[in-house]
Design a protein around this motif. Structure first.
Motif, mmCIF file in Angstrom:
data_model
loop_
_atom_site.group_PDB
_atom_site.id
_atom_site.type_symbol
_atom_site.label_atom_id
_atom_site.label_comp_id
_atom_site.label_asym_id
_atom_site.label_seq_id
_atom_site.Cartn_x
_atom_site.Cartn_y
_atom_site.Cartn_z
ATOM 1 N N ALA A 324 57.238 10.167 82.487
ATOM 2 C CA ALA A 324 57.325 11.145 81.409
ATOM 3 C C ALA A 324 58.304 11.952 81.679
ATOM 4 O O ALA A 324 59.245 12.413 80.764
ATOM 5 N N HIS A 325 58.273 12.816 82.705
ATOM 6 C CA HIS A 325 59.145 13.718 83.101
ATOM 7 C C HIS A 325 60.670 13.251 83.207
ATOM 8 O O HIS A 325 61.547 13.729 82.650
ATOM 9 N N ALA A 326 60.710 12.131 83.729
ATOM 10 C CA ALA A 326 62.133 11.595 83.757
ATOM 11 C C ALA A 326 62.722 11.208 82.395
ATOM 12 O O ALA A 326 63.828 11.200 82.013
ATOM 13 N N THR A 327 61.760 10.644 81.373
ATOM 14 C CA THR A 327 62.038 10.359 80.139
ATOM 15 C C THR A 327 62.547 11.532 79.339
ATOM 16 O O THR A 327 63.424 11.709 78.729
ATOM 17 N N GLN A 328 61.621 12.549 79.338
ATOM 18 C CA GLN A 328 61.955 13.878 78.495
ATOM 19 C C GLN A 328 63.173 14.568 78.986
ATOM 20 O O GLN A 328 63.735 15.470 78.180
ATOM 21 N N THR A 329 63.702 14.511 80.298
ATOM 22 C CA THR A 329 64.849 15.306 80.654
ATOM 23 C C THR A 329 65.901 14.298 80.749
ATOM 24 O O THR A 329 67.145 14.677 81.438
ATOM 25 N N SER A 330 66.008 13.123 80.258
ATOM 26 C CA SER A 330 67.082 12.122 80.374
ATOM 27 C C SER A 330 68.101 12.308 79.516
ATOM 28 O O SER A 330 67.951 13.249 78.696
ATOM 29 N N ASN A 331 69.096 11.983 79.871
ATOM 30 C CA ASN A 331 70.634 12.080 78.904
ATOM 31 C C ASN A 331 71.037 11.089 78.181
ATOM 32 O O ASN A 331 71.068 9.848 78.682
ATOM 33 N N GLY A 332 71.368 11.334 76.948
ATOM 34 C CA GLY A 332 71.942 10.192 75.916
ATOM 35 C C GLY A 332 70.739 9.935 75.043
ATOM 36 O O GLY A 332 69.677 10.191 75.267
ATOM 37 N N THR A 333 71.368 9.341 73.862
ATOM 38 C CA THR A 333 70.636 8.811 72.922
ATOM 39 C C THR A 333 70.077 7.312 72.780
ATOM 40 O O THR A 333 68.998 6.964 73.054
ATOM 41 N N LYS A 334 71.377 6.656 72.698
ATOM 42 C CA LYS A 334 71.088 5.064 72.694
ATOM 43 C C LYS A 334 70.659 4.600 74.073
ATOM 44 O O LYS A 334 69.968 3.764 73.996
ATOM 45 N N MET A 335 71.324 5.089 74.965
ATOM 46 C CA MET A 335 70.870 4.645 76.423
ATOM 47 C C MET A 335 70.726 5.605 77.148
ATOM 48 O O MET A 335 71.410 6.050 78.349
ATOM 49 N N PRO A 336 69.420 6.372 76.873
ATOM 50 C CA PRO A 336 69.214 7.579 77.890
ATOM 51 C C PRO A 336 69.080 7.186 79.411
ATOM 52 O O PRO A 336 68.350 6.270 79.872
ATOM 53 N N ARG A 337 69.564 8.100 80.185
ATOM 54 C CA ARG A 337 69.551 7.724 81.611
ATOM 55 C C ARG A 337 68.839 9.149 82.299
ATOM 56 O O ARG A 337 69.015 10.284 82.056
ATOM 57 N N ALA A 338 67.818 8.726 83.286
ATOM 58 C CA ALA A 338 67.201 9.747 84.020
ATOM 59 C C ALA A 338 68.241 10.551 84.997
ATOM 60 O O ALA A 338 69.196 9.727 85.542
ATOM 61 N N ASP A 339 68.099 11.701 85.116
ATOM 62 C CA ASP A 339 69.079 12.374 86.067
ATOM 63 C C ASP A 339 68.516 12.957 87.321
ATOM 64 O O ASP A 339 67.451 13.660 87.299
ATOM 65 N N TRP A 340 68.556 12.352 88.407
ATOM 66 C CA TRP A 340 68.153 12.618 89.640
ATOM 67 C C TRP A 340 68.248 14.048 89.957
ATOM 68 O O TRP A 340 67.279 14.689 90.626
ATOM 69 N N LYS A 341 69.374 14.794 89.645
ATOM 70 C CA LYS A 341 69.512 16.121 90.062
ATOM 71 C C LYS A 341 68.416 16.927 89.443
ATOM 72 O O LYS A 341 67.936 18.074 89.757
ATOM 73 N N VAL A 342 67.774 16.300 88.283
ATOM 74 C CA VAL A 342 66.649 17.177 87.612
ATOM 75 C C VAL A 342 65.298 16.835 88.223
ATOM 76 O O VAL A 342 64.450 17.353 88.450
ATOM 77 N N ILE A 343 65.120 15.393 88.071
ATOM 78 C CA ILE A 343 63.937 14.842 88.347
ATOM 79 C C ILE A 343 63.374 15.149 89.794
ATOM 80 O O ILE A 343 62.236 15.020 90.245
ATOM 81 N N LYS A 344 64.172 15.423 90.717
ATOM 82 C CA LYS A 344 63.780 15.275 92.218
ATOM 83 C C LYS A 344 63.148 16.816 92.268
ATOM 84 O O LYS A 344 62.504 17.123 93.281
ATOM 85 N N GLU A 345 63.363 17.705 91.296
ATOM 86 C CA GLU A 345 62.488 18.962 91.544
ATOM 87 C C GLU A 345 61.243 18.892 90.896
ATOM 88 O O GLU A 345 60.487 19.928 90.698
ATOM 89 N N PHE A 346 60.704 17.549 90.663
ATOM 90 C CA PHE A 346 59.419 17.492 90.110
ATOM 91 C C PHE A 346 58.339 17.811 91.070
ATOM 92 O O PHE A 346 58.375 17.703 92.005
ATOM 93 N N PRO A 347 57.534 18.880 90.576
ATOM 94 C CA PRO A 347 56.705 19.732 91.597
ATOM 95 C C PRO A 347 55.484 18.947 92.057
ATOM 96 O O PRO A 347 54.952 17.974 91.402
#
Length: 412
Positions: A324-347
């Motif tokens: 869910a965190h990867a989905t909420q912070t993904s980039n793009g509208t039609k083909m959203p992509r998870a961003d490792w630089k963001v999700i790696k900070e998941f606590p």
């Protein structure tokens, strides 16, 4: 072959379209928890019996559709052409799916499913010629297929069904093993009821109350990002190759792959035990553990858990919260992509090494058992695929076939 004849599907039963009258089809009022609404993707995903639906209808949705009985053969005529599965529970489906209802014996539902499997390429070719491939009810009913007498149909369906039901049973057992691991993960790392927890107390932290001796960290403290890529042409053509289409939804055991032969663009390299996280449309929840070494699409993030934290890393990255965190912070509208630089900070809360190691043993044992079942199923599927065209064309006399020997050899 003297009892075999050319016949259409209507000689064995009735074929009717599914029903979804309301427009627009994505009207939120249609959906709820009343009745499974099976679509073409659900048919394709099923091994034999279709029981899992991506969506459910509300009372309003059911009222504008039709409820089908279990035992009907579902046949796709759009998107995924000529895929089929036997309905395993009451459900609805749209007009892009046909329902075959046997007229003479229930086993014919399975016989027709296997008949379509053998002739899928032929039917797919018949669906071409328009902007969007569509088989249509009329085109399907115009086709003639080799069909034996009822007793032979029953025996053929019984042999192939037995193999597929062994595969389905293995998948159910594999799912139970993974659910067990998830339940233990929640006990240890969410509720902090791990072995020996009675001797510890909870202390304040940035993550809230956590056991004394535990520390606050992030996902990147448990895994290493694998960045190695390779030109597929430089590796053995038989090297296992995983595309996003091979990674199952919400299932940790990877059970399908192709090979590197003929692949073009560079691929990521992974090793057995690595986590493959599908970063395109992360809400599809495509997270699996690799059971072997290979290469994969760069649209999958390859993570190598640290030894002590292997179990916690696998269960965290595959958890609903992380996806869910990867989905909420993904980039793009039609083909959203998870961003490792963001999700790696998941606590995450990190336990002492002893607790982490004990949990890794638990998860490894469960997933290794699930992998063994997966490899058995692949052997059974290979045996089924070998028998399928020969049985469905009368090349093998089904009455002389030793099914126990076939199943034992395939699972060995």
């Amino acid at each position: 072959m003297t009892e075999w004849r050319e016949a259409s599907l209507v000689s064995l039963g009735s074929v009717e379209r599914g029903r979804s009258r309301h427009r627009p089809r994505n009207d939120p009022r249609l959906f709820g928890e009343k009745m499974p609404f099976f679509q073409t993707g659900d048919v394709k995903a099923a091994t034999l019996h279709m029981t899992s639906a991506g969506q459910y209808y509300s009372d309003f949705g059911v009222a504008q559709s039709r409820v089908w009985e279990p035992g009907v053969t579902c046949i796709t005529i759009a998107a995924n052409i000529a895929e089929s599965a036997v309905l395993g529970r009451h459900g609805c489906f749209p007009d892009s799916v046909l329902g075959f209802t046997p007229a003479y014996q229930p086993e014919d539902a399975y016989f027709v499913k296997y008949l379509l499997d053998v002739h899928r390429e032929r039917l797919t070719n018949a669906a071409r010629g328009t902007t969007q491939a569509n088989l249509s009810l009329e085109k399907l009913l115009a086709h003639k297929f080799p069909v034996p007498g009822p007793a032979t149909r029953c025996r053929i369906a019984g042999v192939l069904r037995s193999l597929d039901e062994l595969i389905e049973n293995n998948r159910r057992r594999s799912w139970v093993l993974q659910e067990m691991a998830r339940a233990i993960y929640r006990e240890w790392f969410v509720h902090f009821r791990y072995p020996g927890h009675g001797d510890s107390t909870l202390a304040p932290s940035p993550l809230g109350l956590i056991p004394e001796g535990w520390t606050c960290g992030t996902v990147q403290d448990m895994v290493e990002l694998v960045k190695t890529t390779v030109d597929p042409g430089s590796v053995d053509p038989a090297t296992p190759a995983v595309g996003l289409e091979h990674i199952p939804r919400r299932h940790l055991t990877l059970d399908a792959w192709s090979t590197a032969e003929g692949l073009g663009s560079r691929k990521s390299v992974f090793a057995a035990g690595d986590i493959l996280f599908g970063k395109i449309r992360p809400y599809f929840h495509k997270v699996s553990v690799a059971p072997l070494d290979g290469i994969c699409s760069t649209d999958a993030i390859v993570l190598r858990p640290l030894d002590n934290h292997w179990g916690q890393a696998v269960m965290t990255v595959s958890s609903d919260d992380f996806v869910a965190h990867a989905t909420q912070t993904s980039n793009g509208t039609k083909m959203p992509r998870a961003d490792w630089k963001v999700i790696k900070e998941f606590p995450v809360s990190l336990p002492p090494a002893e607790v982490a190691q004990r949990f890794t043993v638990v998860v490894r044992d469960a997933l290794q058992a699930a992998e063994l079942l997966m490899f058995q199923s692949r052997g059974l599927a290979s045996a089924r695929d070998l028998l399928l065209p020969k049985l469905m064309t009368g090349q093998i006399d089904v009455s002389s076939l030793d099914l126990d020997a076939v199943a034992e050899g395939a699972a060995a």
